[in-house]
Design a protein around this motif. Sequence first.
Motif, PDB file in Angstrom:
ATOM      1  N   VAL A 226       0.828  -0.987  -0.120  1.00  0.00           N
ATOM      2  CA  VAL A 226       0.003  -0.146  -0.039  1.00  0.00           C
ATOM      3  C   VAL A 226       0.897   1.391  -0.064  1.00  0.00           C
ATOM      4  N   GLY A 227       0.428   2.205  -0.692  1.00  0.00           N
ATOM      5  CA  GLY A 227       0.977   3.355  -0.705  1.00  0.00           C
ATOM      6  C   GLY A 227       0.265   4.689  -0.697  1.00  0.00           C
ATOM      7  N   LEU A 228       0.602   5.736   0.230  1.00  0.00           N
ATOM      8  CA  LEU A 228      -0.295   6.608   0.443  1.00  0.00           C
ATOM      9  C   LEU A 228       0.662   7.936   0.280  1.00  0.00           C
ATOM     10  N   ASN A 229       0.210   9.014  -0.514  1.00  0.00           N
ATOM     11  CA  ASN A 229       0.734  10.113  -1.007  1.00  0.00           C
ATOM     12  C   ASN A 229      -0.038  11.415  -0.739  1.00  0.00           C
ATOM     13  N   LEU A 230       0.363  12.027  -0.038  1.00  0.00           N
ATOM     14  CA  LEU A 230      -0.441  13.490   0.182  1.00  0.00           C
ATOM     15  C   LEU A 230       0.510  14.693  -0.085  1.00  0.00           C
ATOM     16  N   ASN A 231      -0.245  15.566  -0.547  1.00  0.00           N
ATOM     17  CA  ASN A 231       0.192  17.042  -1.026  1.00  0.00           C
ATOM     18  C   ASN A 231      -0.781  18.043  -0.649  1.00  0.00           C
ATOM     19  N   PHE A 232      -0.208  19.107  -0.128  1.00  0.00           N
ATOM     20  CA  PHE A 232      -0.942  20.393   0.284  1.00  0.00           C
ATOM     21  C   PHE A 232      -0.272  21.537  -0.114  1.00  0.00           C
ATOM     22  N   ALA A 233      -1.242  22.517  -0.612  1.00  0.00           N
ATOM     23  CA  ALA A 233      -0.477  23.786  -1.052  1.00  0.00           C
ATOM     24  C   ALA A 233      -1.243  25.016  -0.509  1.00  0.00           C
ATOM     25  N   TYR A 234      -0.606  26.148   0.174  1.00  0.00           N
ATOM     26  CA  TYR A 234      -1.244  27.244   0.446  1.00  0.00           C
ATOM     27  C   TYR A 234      -0.402  28.525   0.048  1.00  0.00           C
ATOM     28  N   LYS A 235      -0.966  29.129  -0.752  1.00  0.00           N
ATOM     29  CA  LYS A 235      -0.205  30.298  -1.342  1.00  0.00           C
ATOM     30  C   LYS A 235       1.269  29.721  -1.443  1.00  0.00           C
ATOM     31  N   GLY A 236       2.394  30.327  -0.966  1.00  0.00           N
ATOM     32  CA  GLY A 236       3.668  29.955  -1.418  1.00  0.00           C
ATOM     33  C   GLY A 236       4.150  28.736  -0.615  1.00  0.00           C
ATOM     34  N   PHE A 237       3.438  28.393   0.227  1.00  0.00           N
ATOM     35  CA  PHE A 237       3.547  26.903   1.337  1.00  0.00           C
ATOM     36  C   PHE A 237       3.161  25.677   0.380  1.00  0.00           C
ATOM     37  N   ASP A 238       4.021  24.934   0.733  1.00  0.00           N
ATOM     38  CA  ASP A 238       3.718  23.305  -0.088  1.00  0.00           C
ATOM     39  C   ASP A 238       4.079  22.285   1.032  1.00  0.00           C
ATOM     40  N   LEU A 239       3.449  21.127   1.169  1.00  0.00           N
ATOM     41  CA  LEU A 239       3.755  20.076   1.997  1.00  0.00           C
ATOM     42  C   LEU A 239       3.477  18.585   1.323  1.00  0.00           C
ATOM     43  N   VAL A 240       4.553  17.763   1.162  1.00  0.00           N
ATOM     44  CA  VAL A 240       4.623  16.459   0.649  1.00  0.00           C
ATOM     45  C   VAL A 240       4.844  15.513   1.609  1.00  0.00           C
ATOM     46  N   ALA A 241       3.788  14.548   1.807  1.00  0.00           N
ATOM     47  CA  ALA A 241       4.012  13.466   2.664  1.00  0.00           C
ATOM     48  C   ALA A 241       3.807  12.027   1.880  1.00  0.00           C
ATOM     49  N   ASN A 242       4.733  10.819   2.068  1.00  0.00           N
ATOM     50  CA  ASN A 242       4.717   9.912   1.627  1.00  0.00           C
ATOM     51  C   ASN A 242       4.865   8.673   2.351  1.00  0.00           C
TER      52      ASN A 242
END
Length: 1003
Positions: free
Chosen positions: A847-863
């Motif tokens: 199983v793989g779970l890949n998350l990404n979030f972005a707000y204005k200039g901010f970004d977040l990636v989690a795998n």
Amino acid sequence: MKFKYIGFFIALMCTAVSFGQIKIKGTVKDKANVPIPGVNVIVKGTSTSGATDFDGNYTISVPNKNAQIEFSFVGFTSQVVPVGDKTEISVVMQESSQALDEIVVVGYAAVKKSDVTSSISSVKGKELQTMTVGNVTESLQGKVSGVQVVGAGGPGAQPRVLIRGISTINLSTDPLYVVDGIPMGTSINFLSNNEIESMEVLKDASASAIYGSRASNGVILITTKKGKVGKTRFNFDLSSGMQIMNNPYNMADAEGYATIMNTAYNNSGYSDYLPNPSQYKGKTTDWWRAGIRTGTPVTNASLGVTGGSDKHTYAVSLNYYDSESMYGIGGWERVTMRIANDFKFSDKFSAGITLNPRYETYGSPSNWADFDKIDPITPIYKPADQLTGLENEYSIYARSPSYVWNPVAAVKRYDDYTDQYNLNTNGYLQYTPIKGLVIRSQASIEVGDIVRDKFSPDFVIDAAHEKAEINSVEKWNTTDVNWTWQNTATYNRTFAEKHNASLMIGNTMEEYNQSTLWGYGEGVPNNSDSMRELNAATKNRNSSGTKTSSSLMSYISRFSYNYDEKYYFTGTFRRDGSSKFMENNKWANFPSASVSWRVLNEGFMESTKDLLSDLRFRAGWGRVGNQNLPSAVYQSNIGQGFYIINGEVVDTSYPSTMANKDIKWETVEDLSFGLDFGLWKNKLSGSLEYYEKKTKDMLFLKQFPTYSGFPGYSTMWTNVGSMKSNGIDLLISYKDKRGDFSWGADVTFTTVNVKMLSLSADGEKLYGSSNRTLTVEGDEPGYFYGYVADGLFQNQTELNSHTDEHGTKLQPYAQVGDIRFKDVNGDGKLDDKDRTKIGSPWADYNVGLNLNFAYKGFDLVANFYSSIGNDLINQNISDLYNGASLTNKVSGLDQMAWHGEGTSNYIPRLSKDDNNENFTKFSSFYVEDGSYVRMKNLQVGYSFYNKFGLDKLRLSLSGQNLWTWTNYTGVDPEVGGGVLGSGFGGWNYPVQPTILMGLNVAF
């Protein structure tokens, strides 16, 4: 004086040009009126380009009012706006019809994703660049359903990649990598992830059959970055940080070690091994701190330059990767460069050439386990009173009674490094004589040289055991010259508006040449660096050399048709001829066919289009092959060796491999069914696939039986048996945006079931890994095979009752606290017939779970990635818990091991003799649950647009492999191995947690 006038003239011309230009400004937003930063703004037909800033604003100069400005951004439909009399142009970008119109690379072509009928997964290079890895396949882990990636921790180590499980038992299971249309073998250690535009994984045979005889393990197509029309742009990426190596075990100190060993000796009826353990308090030798670094640097840097005009585009990148080893010496360092030029001479002629030089150097000690295993009482160096002053620098170290060689001394002696030089050239010429017809010729040549130097110094730490009385020097040189030539003709035509057809035919030629030289000598006058050469050896010189060559010729074709973008058909055919087989088996055919029904485009689905954005059913069938075996196996070969007799080298010859003139291809036949769906304009999308594949005529290297008259080490390649595997792949993806906030999540799910259908003879058994795995008909290959450990004898009653029907003890040497081995077949005795299946190295699902979030200039990636349902062998148990060994033990083992009824039902009593063979019998005692969940990557970043004179500046902080949940007590649950020896963990080089700072600059 004349230079002053020239400068004045140039300045005047530039001023005149600038006065003739028109400055255009504006803002780019989406339909929700939110500014979009980073939109490409290009003046069509020129090299002038720009980008929007964080607020979506841009400014650009155009030559005149007849100019056109093109706005493009990933995920949005490109727009072209004429300038006219306007000085301000603002646009609203419309989201594209999601990924359905994206271009996907398939074998020898590229098509719209909506036209794909086979099982192909695509990953964009941007997704891969969030991780700092030496081998880009590590970044694939958890991102593609149907693909299992098992990481490898050592510098330069290659991960194991399985596409829909295994399809062979004795050959490599790695997929074929194709870079920019050229097959590159089964390793891409040479490629930086910063160079990659996209990766396509061909998972089923209907997709990969176009690669014929080398596609049985799947195919991964890699497209590298190319130049783009516009002004010259520079991009600099840097990530640098530390890999963290903490001791995986809490080892006993000197006092605790003495206590543990005394207990083992006492339990066996002996006196103390180390009397008065308290005398060692505070005298522990901290081997780990002496030889292993807690943090080791890792650096990944890339500088790229792109640009061009309508006639010529270019892309140049320089990449550097460095991963040091945990020992403070050695590691892996790589420098690569890629220079790509594409030319458009006219509407009919175009050409391109790519140069890819690279250099690698690698080498590292591999004895890190010894820093835990060596006893904590022995000092690192010999006491001063034991030194005579005549010792060389490698002989001043102390000897351990545990018979683990002094690891600090071993690292000091290490001198085994490899330098690798390669140059790959890839060029193409393309001609379009009439509309719809493209004729393309592409050729590639790669020249490589690998030089390995090894020096083993002379030393004497212990006169009986730990020594090398004469030094030696070795050198290997391997030269490769490989070339390919591909010619294709592709014709696309639309008939009566609704009939769309494409036909491709072509042929390929490939040749692979390798020559090797080896030299050896002993008795170099001294151990100094300047003397570590072959010509300095004074004794026992020897050398050998080989030359091998193989070639492949193929004919390929593909026909694709769709009616009204509803009903699709694709058929491929490849015919391969390989020099590795005799005439009667030289040629083989690899056909495939796939169909797709895009239900959403049916008239009766019109009312659902507000809900559904995609709905397709797919089915495919194909046949692929495997010829991954040495050249000319149909020939008998004589091996060469040497023995040293009375100090003299005596050359020897022996029959090493025997001919098999009937050897033929290994073949895999594949059937798959798939469903693709999309909801709410593809905010929610995904695919569900079922596959089934069957392998026959598996290639296997077998030993000759002793009764044949040939030596027992003589081997012969042969075709044996068949196997079958099936499973499902599932991908679910969701993404959304609300104002400045966007987010997305991908979930991948994969199952694989493998079963042997037949072997070469009735009831034949294939053993592997020192007879600790077994492969038989009707079961999965390579399962763990041993005795069943049925707990511990807790009292004398239990011990006395473990008998046959006549009251004879099944384990006559057992004592209370020893392992009770199960009489599996119930015949009243414990012997080899009681060995049985005790575990499986193959996961039930991944199983793989890949998350990404972005707000204005901010970004977040989690795998995240998880392997569930597999077992592992923890071989460290025999070192850490075994009182019969003098190696160090885990702290507190005397209390963890059985020391009275009910104190333990897992770790047996400590014993010096181990008469019950608690540790020497391979049993389920060593088998542990290998399931794990790992956070592969967590990265947070912030981007500035059009600030500080830059188009973009991004800063990031990331952590890789920060957290792992598992019940496995070995070093690392990511354990690879061959098919018949997979899952044997222990002191494997672990995948290490890494903390990194990142910088990206674009201007």
